[in-house]
Scaffold this motif. Structure first.
Motif, PDB file in Angstrom:
ATOM      1  N   TRP A   1       1.223   9.583 -16.421  1.00 17.12           N
ATOM      2  CA  TRP A   1       1.622  10.912 -15.948  1.00 17.12           C
ATOM      3  C   TRP A   1       2.187  11.753 -17.085  1.00 17.12           C
ATOM      4  O   TRP A   1       2.363  12.952 -16.964  1.00 17.12           O
ATOM      5  CB  TRP A   1       2.638  10.795 -14.810  1.00 17.12           C
ATOM      6  CG  TRP A   1       3.989  10.312 -15.249  1.00 17.12           C
ATOM      7  CD1 TRP A   1       4.312   9.039 -15.624  1.00 17.12           C
ATOM      8  CD2 TRP A   1       5.185  11.085 -15.370  1.00 17.12           C
ATOM      9  NE1 TRP A   1       5.628   8.976 -15.981  1.00 17.12           N
ATOM     10  CE2 TRP A   1       6.195  10.207 -15.832  1.00 17.12           C
ATOM     11  CE3 TRP A   1       5.511  12.423 -15.137  1.00 17.12           C
ATOM     12  CZ2 TRP A   1       7.506  10.646 -16.075  1.00 17.12           C
ATOM     13  CZ3 TRP A   1       6.819  12.838 -15.377  1.00 17.12           C
ATOM     14  CH2 TRP A   1       7.790  11.959 -15.839  1.00 17.12           C
ATOM     15  N   ARG A   2       2.456  11.097 -18.220  1.00 18.94           N
ATOM     16  CA  ARG A   2       2.957  11.824 -19.389  1.00 18.94           C
ATOM     17  C   ARG A   2       2.624  10.967 -20.619  1.00 18.94           C
ATOM     18  O   ARG A   2       2.315   9.771 -20.475  1.00 18.94           O
ATOM     19  CB  ARG A   2       4.470  12.029 -19.286  1.00 18.94           C
ATOM     20  CG  ARG A   2       5.217  10.717 -19.102  1.00 18.94           C
ATOM     21  CD  ARG A   2       6.702  10.865 -19.189  1.00 18.94           C
ATOM     22  NE  ARG A   2       7.265   9.538 -19.491  1.00 18.94           N
ATOM     23  CZ  ARG A   2       8.471   9.302 -19.888  1.00 18.94           C
ATOM     24  NH1 ARG A   2       9.299  10.300 -20.047  1.00 18.94           N
ATOM     25  NH2 ARG A   2       8.877   8.096 -20.152  1.00 18.94           N
ATOM     26  N   PRO A   3       2.675  11.520 -21.831  1.00 23.35           N
ATOM     27  CA  PRO A   3       2.344  10.712 -23.012  1.00 23.35           C
ATOM     28  C   PRO A   3       3.242   9.480 -23.107  1.00 23.35           C
ATOM     29  O   PRO A   3       4.442   9.570 -22.863  1.00 23.35           O
ATOM     30  CB  PRO A   3       2.613  11.669 -24.177  1.00 23.35           C
ATOM     31  CG  PRO A   3       2.579  13.046 -23.595  1.00 23.35           C
ATOM     32  CD  PRO A   3       3.029  12.907 -22.179  1.00 23.35           C
TER      33      PRO A   3
ATOM     34  N   LEU B   1      16.764  11.403 -24.754  1.00 22.44           N
ATOM     35  CA  LEU B   1      17.203  12.319 -23.698  1.00 22.44           C
ATOM     36  C   LEU B   1      16.796  11.834 -22.303  1.00 22.44           C
ATOM     37  O   LEU B   1      17.337  12.305 -21.304  1.00 22.44           O
ATOM     38  CB  LEU B   1      16.634  13.719 -23.959  1.00 22.44           C
ATOM     39  CG  LEU B   1      17.129  14.394 -25.252  1.00 22.44           C
ATOM     40  CD1 LEU B   1      16.441  15.737 -25.442  1.00 22.44           C
ATOM     41  CD2 LEU B   1      18.649  14.577 -25.238  1.00 22.44           C
ATOM     42  N   SER B   2      15.865  10.886 -22.229  1.00 25.19           N
ATOM     43  CA  SER B   2      15.439  10.367 -20.923  1.00 25.19           C
ATOM     44  C   SER B   2      16.274   9.182 -20.489  1.00 25.19           C
ATOM     45  O   SER B   2      16.601   9.027 -19.314  1.00 25.19           O
ATOM     46  CB  SER B   2      13.992   9.866 -20.973  1.00 25.19           C
ATOM     47  OG  SER B   2      13.123  10.861 -21.399  1.00 25.19           O
ATOM     48  N   ALA B   3      16.543   8.300 -21.443  1.00 28.11           N
ATOM     49  CA  ALA B   3      17.080   6.995 -21.086  1.00 28.11           C
ATOM     50  C   ALA B   3      18.599   6.930 -21.159  1.00 28.11           C
ATOM     51  O   ALA B   3      19.211   6.055 -20.558  1.00 28.11           O
ATOM     52  CB  ALA B   3      16.480   5.933 -22.005  1.00 28.11           C
TER      53      ALA B   3
ATOM     54  N   VAL C   1      12.794  11.469 -29.568  1.00 30.93           N
ATOM     55  CA  VAL C   1      13.901  12.313 -29.111  1.00 30.93           C
ATOM     56  C   VAL C   1      13.866  12.382 -27.576  1.00 30.93           C
ATOM     57  O   VAL C   1      14.893  12.300 -26.906  1.00 30.93           O
ATOM     58  CB  VAL C   1      13.855  13.728 -29.739  1.00 30.93           C
ATOM     59  CG1 VAL C   1      15.058  14.547 -29.288  1.00 30.93           C
ATOM     60  CG2 VAL C   1      13.811  13.647 -31.260  1.00 30.93           C
ATOM     61  N   ARG C   2      12.658  12.461 -27.032  1.00 33.39           N
ATOM     62  CA  ARG C   2      12.514  12.441 -25.578  1.00 33.39           C
ATOM     63  C   ARG C   2      13.109  11.155 -24.996  1.00 33.39           C
ATOM     64  O   ARG C   2      13.783  11.179 -23.960  1.00 33.39           O
ATOM     65  CB  ARG C   2      11.035  12.526 -25.188  1.00 33.39           C
ATOM     66  CG  ARG C   2      10.820  12.560 -23.680  1.00 33.39           C
ATOM     67  CD  ARG C   2       9.360  12.375 -23.290  1.00 33.39           C
ATOM     68  NE  ARG C   2       8.939  10.978 -23.395  1.00 33.39           N
ATOM     69  CZ  ARG C   2       7.708  10.547 -23.119  1.00 33.39           C
ATOM     70  NH1 ARG C   2       6.773  11.397 -22.745  1.00 33.39           N
ATOM     71  NH2 ARG C   2       7.400   9.259 -23.235  1.00 33.39           N
ATOM     72  N   ALA C   3      12.860  10.027 -25.659  1.00 32.19           N
ATOM     73  CA  ALA C   3      13.397   8.755 -25.158  1.00 32.19           C
ATOM     74  C   ALA C   3      14.923   8.803 -25.120  1.00 32.19           C
ATOM     75  O   ALA C   3      15.545   8.353 -24.149  1.00 32.19           O
ATOM     76  CB  ALA C   3      12.910   7.592 -26.028  1.00 32.19           C
TER      77      ALA C   3
HETATM   78  C1  OVM Z   1      10.851   7.789 -22.859  1.00 33.65           C
HETATM   79  C2  OVM Z   1      11.758   6.673 -22.391  1.00 33.65           C
HETATM   80  C3  OVM Z   1      12.077   5.638 -23.240  1.00 33.65           C
HETATM   81  C4  OVM Z   1      12.918   4.622 -22.830  1.00 33.65           C
HETATM   82  C5  OVM Z   1      13.412   4.612 -21.539  1.00 33.65           C
HETATM   83  C6  OVM Z   1      13.097   5.641 -20.695  1.00 33.65           C
HETATM   84  C7  OVM Z   1      13.439   6.668 -18.581  1.00 33.65           C
HETATM   85  C8  OVM Z   1      12.255   6.672 -21.118  1.00 33.65           C
HETATM   86  O1  OVM Z   1      10.018   7.569 -23.741  1.00 33.65           O
HETATM   87  O2  OVM Z   1      10.981   8.916 -22.350  1.00 33.65           O
HETATM   88  O3  OVM Z   1      13.613   5.599 -19.439  1.00 33.65           O
END
Ligand code: OVM
Length: 396
Positions: A77-79, A232-234, A228-230
């Motif tokens: 659903w996303r890269p 901000l996501s995790a 950077v996305r990781a």
């Molecule tokens: C991401 C990411 C990486 C690690 C954990 C995660 C939501 C997301 O690549 O966005 O959890």
């Protein structure tokens, strides 16, 4: 080879998400794995098996996704970023993250975290009563971690937590709850991705340091943005939930609070035991890269398996008969709240620093802590914690 028990239970029902532990106990007791009829998947809940899956990244891969969808067969659903990749692709990305987030690298963040913790405690003590989730656990990482990464302050509150909750939803089934978090996260991806771009990051933050690895040729520009996305996501929802879960554990017992108030250096242990006791991150999937026999169970190639670190962290075979009790003096090391192996949470040093600074400051400045309302569970397919914890504090 022993027969595998089949369960009709739904680990993702409201009731089981609010209190999964009775079901986890039955699943652990039924064998090394159980078959979940509703989802047509083998689920692992014992500490030994969960750990063995996590450390064997060659058999149990991430590249086909860490949710129920097989990304080798369906489009992502996303890269796919660092989490959903395997060696050799994973290596340079992991190395860049490790370099930027080494314990030495994050030490310089302490002063800024401390300053904000004091400011926050001034405010909370003046208020006397507050919601420990919305006014403490959520605001601290948003401010402290957001500043550390180097993103603008504007827009963080509306975007970061809903974005994380949406992402983590994909580690569970695509049900009504999943759709609810996707609806709430609508638009947040654009905001987050825009802030992963080099020109929008402050020059001195962790985000910029990641981009330096792209300059050096160690990773591509696309990978730098995804790293950077990781971050901000995790790093936001999970840390906020961990702070809330620790405050829940400690506000449930006047003796426990007295102990950390008198000796704030105990907070480290209180945090680790809270991570074990109520893991913010409860479950995810792996995919087998080959057919194998694993703890007496025959697995096919390309098979999804559902893994519950949140259940492993309550396994009496690992923790003893009082595994369901919060006990600050326990040796909670070896819990799987941050995972294990090559995908073990790389942001751990920052998350721990945030928790340590905030909660140690809290314990130092607050003599007594009382609940003034019922904790409200946060219901999410993958994350676990509270959405509200009304507290009253008495300053030291
Ligand atoms: C991401 C990411 C990486 C690690 C954990 C995660 C939501 C997301 O690549 O966005 O959890």
């Amino acid at each position: 080879m022993s027969a595998i028990s089949s369960f009709s239970d739904d680990p993702y029902s409201d009731e089981n998400l609010a209190d999964p532990y009775p079901l986890f106990e039955r699943m652990r007791a039924a064998g090394p794995a159980v078959w979940l009829e509703r989802y047509d998947v083998l689920a692992f809940t014992r500490h030994t098996e969960v750990r063995d899956i996590l450390v064997d990244h060659e058999t149990f891969i991430n590249g086909a996704g860490v949710g129920p969808k097989n990304l080798h067969k369906e489009p992502a659903w996303r890269p796919q970023g660092i989490l959903e990749s395997d060696p050799p692709m994973h290596g340079p990305m992991r190395a860049a993250m490790v370099d930027v987030i080494s314990p030495r690298g994050v030490r310089s963040l302490r002063a800024g975290f401390q300053e904000f913790a004091e400011e926050l405690l001034d405010r909370l003590i003046a208020q006397g009563e507050f919601d420990a989730i919305t006014e403490v656990a959520e605001v601290f990482p948003i401010r402290a971690f957001g500043d550390a990464v180097g993103i603008p302050r504007e827009g963080r509150m509306e975007n970061l937590l809903p974005h994380g909750a949406m992402n983590f939803s994909t580690f569970g089934p695509e049900d009504d709850r999943y759709r609810e978090y996707f609806a709430k996260g609508d638009g947040t991806r654009d905001w987050v991705m825009a802030n992963c771009a080099r020109e929008n990051l402050s020059t001195d933050g962790l985000g910029s340091k990641i981009w330096e690895h792209a300059d050096a040729g160690a990773i591509t520009s696309d990978q730098a943005a995804l790293l950077v996305r990781a971050l901000l996501s995790a790093g936001l929802d999970t840390t906020a939930l961990a702070i809330g879960n620790t405050l829940r554990c400690l506000s449930g017992s006047p003796e426990a609070w007295q102990a950390v108030h008198e000796k704030p250096s105990l907070m480290k242990f209180a945090i680790d035991e809270a991570l074990r006791f109520e893991s913010p991150f409860q479950s995810f999937f792996r995919t087998t890269s080959r057919a194998t026999e694993f703890h007496g169970i025959q697995l096919d190639e390309g098979q999804k398996v559902l893994v519950f670190p949140g259940a492993a962290n309550r396994d009496p075979a690992q923790w003893g008969e009082d595994a369901d009790e919060y006990r600050m003096t326990r040796q909670a090391g070896g819990h799987l709240a941050f995972g294990m192996g090559i995908h073990q949470c790389v942001g751990q040093p920052i998350s721990r620093l945030e928790m340590d600074v905030l909660l140690t400051t809290f314990a130092t400045r607050v003599k007594r802590i009382e609940r003034v309302g019922e904790p409200v569970p946060y219901l999410h397919n993958t994350l676990k914690g509270l959405s509200s914890l009304p507290l009253k504090v008495i300053a030291a």
